[in-house]
Design an enzyme around this catalytic site. Structure first.
Site, PDB file in Angstrom:
ATOM      1  N   ASP A  18      -3.805  -0.230  -3.756  1.00 25.78           N
ATOM      2  CA  ASP A  18      -4.001   0.870  -2.804  1.00 25.78           C
ATOM      3  C   ASP A  18      -3.009   2.007  -3.033  1.00 25.78           C
ATOM      4  O   ASP A  18      -2.192   2.345  -2.170  1.00 25.78           O
ATOM      5  CB  ASP A  18      -3.978   0.380  -1.352  1.00 25.78           C
ATOM      6  CG  ASP A  18      -5.317  -0.213  -0.944  1.00 25.78           C
ATOM      7  OD1 ASP A  18      -6.138  -0.458  -1.849  1.00 25.78           O
ATOM      8  OD2 ASP A  18      -5.546  -0.426   0.264  1.00 25.78           O
ATOM      9  N   ASP A  31       0.819  -1.216   0.000  1.00 25.20           N
ATOM     10  CA  ASP A  31       0.000   0.000   0.000  1.00 25.20           C
ATOM     11  C   ASP A  31       0.857   1.271   0.000  1.00 25.20           C
ATOM     12  O   ASP A  31       1.847   1.349   0.726  1.00 25.20           O
ATOM     13  CB  ASP A  31      -0.883   0.055   1.258  1.00 25.20           C
ATOM     14  CG  ASP A  31      -1.956  -1.024   1.253  1.00 25.20           C
ATOM     15  OD1 ASP A  31      -1.738  -2.054   0.618  1.00 25.20           O
ATOM     16  OD2 ASP A  31      -2.997  -0.812   1.904  1.00 25.20           O
TER      17      ASP A  31
END
Lengths: 352, 432
Positions: free
Chosen positions: A96, A68
């Protein structure tokens, strides 16, 4: 059209536009924004490329996995500093890219251009935040309107490209990579291949589970996740999936780890987390996972751990500084028109 | 400006356990002209009016909650108003004192439930035990501390009051399941406070602004302790793209402390406000030294101090909206803007208000003008969740092949053909 696939002239708003990917890269590496028509063109090109990719892409080692990022653009640049710049290093991003951080637009723009420029060396997996619904609630929508103005369509352009991102990757036929985790609806990788992925992430079903699920050390099987989507899965689920599909292990992102990575069940599942000091407040480390080969030896991979980039601590308000950029790029099609960057922060109109 | 006083002598009051009514965006529209929202907004306006040009008394707020542990502060301080007199508990009315005793129980409960050791992703699971204990004990505490506030002739209504009000106090400390805290929970406390006014447990005429500040100050200290102790996640946070990870109301109250309620929103300047602030301009918010000095007397600075404590990095980057308004707007615009933004981004947002409860007496699901019941929707009526009827009888494999090849061919064809019109007209989320 074939001859000018990634560097060419296409129609946009009745005006021929030439896009120089190197020029775009230069700007993005400097932290500057690209103009909306350019993003539009880039996304159109990227759709042509991604629509031909399968739901699962096969990748060869060596490759570096990134978890992420959440708009922490300066930490992404830090990743390239410590892990090597594309195309010298192959990258597999686990999703993400947007929401919460200050620079989601810069982050996703740079990744889009890198994918276009080096399609074989950069791969982008879809995360649960690459979705219209989630980005409306967690910041990316507001960031798009703040940086490009209320009339801009930039959020639609970006979220449309999210529908084309791949769902998973397999390294050397041996390592399975996904954003979230496993699904009760996914026993074999064939059941991922048959998903019609070109859509908004659904509320439930295999596609939702792949981007939402988490491993849980205390579990054997599946349990409904308290996140409101996806499942938590235990060791029996993992063993069966690895055995049936003849994989060694699973690599995923999706969960903050204080140390930047987390190893479950002796490496059968691994979390890579690449946003240091997440949301400016968690004080966590981050990592990238460098996979040199898949022989399952101690030195065949390395979690390269790093801290928050000093750059991200610096005073940085690119939107405010945009005036400078326009001067240096006058008559440049890539420059953002000044009238589109009237606002410096969202919601300021309430205080007029 | 008066919150309606409920006629507790009326034995026909139809108390009933509240239920959630907001299941979709149409319900949010109903909510916006409901009796419930009317009462909440009236209570909020009353608060803003009463706290105008008042400071939180010394010794109420726990400054250790808003101090950054390792931050050296060395810059010279501004000339500041002289400290208000030491806080004397006796100056509080007995009723306010009882409300504080009730809140103190909740705070003590935290000491009994220490966080579980070991690294966790976000929220500490011990917080669920705290919620469970609270749920178990809250009726007893309401009975112990607030029942004596009911006049004897209406004591029979107390059970009814608890049956509705407990939902608002239980909802004021974050989500037990998601281990988060956000503006919806803050709203729930505002509703609880409004209930106290409506049932005259607190008398809105004699209630002092300072007393309101003490009650809310204690509430916010409790919530900050919960957030820090159990590392509660920001509920539905927009990250850097919102006002604050957890709070909104605290900024309304804090800014209202610094403006004159009689002139705010008008063209007139207030000498009283200028004298009260003594040079404290909004941009001083950005000075950690001033924040530190003001955090115990003003809730706006207190909230900023908490941001500085939990966040690392540049203030303009992690809190761009606060940075922007505090460097460019006067306190009057900030106070009004915070209220407008509360209406637009808290009260009008489905993800926030979907958890609000509606009973029959305190916060009824009725139209504010006609007093008729508002339309009810079914929680299961979410259109996305209904699976489309299966009309395609091809085998799984055939469908798969279609999905894999045909569909992508079509996509390609569509891309090539329809390109100029493919982008919709406006970048608005379609469900808004």
């Amino acid at each position: 059209m074939a001859g000018c696939k990634y560097y060419g002239i296409t129609e946009h708003a009745n005006k021929p536009v030439s896009i120089d990917l190197d020029h775009c890269l230069e700007k993005l590496y400097r932290g500057e924004l690209l103009s909306e028509p350019v993003i539009d063109q880039l996304c159109f090109k990227l759709k042509e490329l991604l629509v031909k990719e399968s739901n699962i892409v096969h990748v060869q080692s060596p490759v570096t996995l990134v978890g992420d990022i959440h708009g922490q653009f300066y930490d992404l640049l830090e990743i390239f500093k410590i892990g090597g710049y594309p195309p010298d290093t192959n990258y597999l991003f686990l999703g993400d890219y947007v929401d919460r951080g200050f620079h989601s637009v810069e982050t996703i723009s740079l990744l889009i251009v890198l994918k276009l420029k080096y399609p074989q060396r950069v791969n982008l997996i879809r995360g649960n935040h690459e979705s219209r619904q989630i980005t409306t609630n967690y910041g990316f929508y507001t960031e798009c309107l703040t940086k490009y103005g209320n009339q801009s369509q930039i959020w639609s352009i970006f979220t449309d490209i999210f529908d084309y991102l791949i769902l998973a990757a397999i390294i050397d036929n041996n390592l399975f990579c996904v954003h979230g985790g496993l699904s009760p609806n996914v026993q074999t990788i064939d059941s991922i291949l048959v998903i019609d992925r070109f859509k908004e992430i659904p509320h439930d079903g295999p596609m939702a589970d792949l981007v939402w699920s988490d491993p849980d050390l205390e579990l054997l099987n599946f349990r409904i996740s308290s996140r409101g989507a996806g499942y938590q899965f235990g060791i029996n689920v993992v063993n069966k999936f690895l055995q049936v599909n003849k994989f060694e292990s699973i690599y995923r992102a999706h969960q903050l780890c204080q140390e930047g990575y987390q190893v479950f069940w002796k490496g059968k599942v691994n979390t890579v987390w690449s946003a240091p000091n997440y949301c400016y407040r968690c004080g966590n480390k981050a990592s990238i996972l460098e996979i040199f080969n898949s022989y399952r030896e101690p030195d065949s991979f390395r979690f390269n751990v790093f801290d928050a980039s000093p750059e991200s601590q610096k005073e940085f308000l690119k939107v405010v500084n945009m005036g400078e950029m326009d001067e240096s790029a006058q008559d440049d099609f890539l420059a953002l028109p000044e009238n589109k960057i009237a606002k410096k922060a969202p919601y300021v109109e309430y205080f007029m | 400006m008066a919150v309606p006083r409920l006629d507790l002598k009326n034995s026909l009051l139809d108390w009933s356990p509240p239920a959630k009514k907001i299941n979709g965006s149409a319900d949010v529209q109903s909510f916006l002209h409901s009796v419930a929202i009317d009462r909440i907004k009236t209570a909020l306006m009353l608060i803003c009016q009463k706290v105008s040009l008042k400071s939180v008394p010394e010794g109420v707020l726990d400054t250790s909650l808003v101090e950054s542990p390792n931050e050296p502060i060395s810059s010279t301080l501004l000339d500041l108003p002289p400290p208000t007199t030491e806080f004397d508990q006796k100056t509080l009315s007995p009723n306010v004192q009882r409300v504080l005793d009730f809140l103190a129980e909740l705070s003590l409960l935290m000491d009994q439930v220490p966080p579980l050791p070991g690294p966790r992703r976000y929220g500490n699971m011990a917080c669920r035990n705290w919620h469970d204990l609270l749920e178990k004990k809250v009726d007893g505490w309401l009975d112990l501390h607030l029942r004596p506030l009911f006049a004897s002739q209406v004591d029979g209504q107390f059970a009814g009051f608890v049956s509705e009000a407990r939902y608002y106090i239980l909802g004021a400390f974050g989500s037990r399941d998601r281990l988060d805290y956000g503006t919806g929970h803050e709203l729930s406390f505002l509703a609880f406070f409004a209930s106290l006014l409506m049932c005259q447990l607190l008398d809105q005429d004699s209630l002092e602004g300072v007393e309101i500040l003490v009650i809310f100050g204690k509430y916010y200290d409790l919530v900050k302790r919960l957030i820090l102790t159990y590392t509660l996640e920001p509920a539905g946070s927009h990250g850097v793209w919102g006002l604050d990870d957890h709070f909104h109301l605290i900024y309304i109250i804090g800014a209202s402390q610094l403006v004159d309620s009689e002139t705010v929103g008008t063209e007139r300047k207030s000498a009283r406000a200028v004298n009260f602030r003594m040079g404290l301009t909004p941009s001083t918010v950005l000075n950690p030294a001033v924040t530190k000095q003001q955090a115990h007397r003003n809730l706006f600075y207190n909230a900023i101090g908490f941001i500085r404590r939990v966040k690392k990095g540049n203030f303009s980057e992690h809190s761009p909206l606060l940075y922007e308004i505090c460097t460019s707007k006067p306190w009057e615009k900030i106070a009004l803007g915070m209220i407008k933004m509360f209406q637009g981004e808290v009260l009008s947002k489905f993800p926030v208000v979907q958890h609000f409860y509606f009973g029959h007496v305190l916060f009824p699901w009725k139209d504010a003008v006609s007093l008729r019941d508002l339309p009810e929707s079914s929680p299961d009526a979410e259109p996305e969740k209904t699976a489309p009827a299966k009309t395609d009888y091809r085998s799984e494999a055939e469908l798969a092949m279609h999905s894999l090849y045909q569909r992508r061919e079509e996509e390609l064809a569509m891309l090539a053909e329809k390109r100029p019109s493919a982008v919709p007209k406006a970048t608005r989320a379609p469900w808004k």
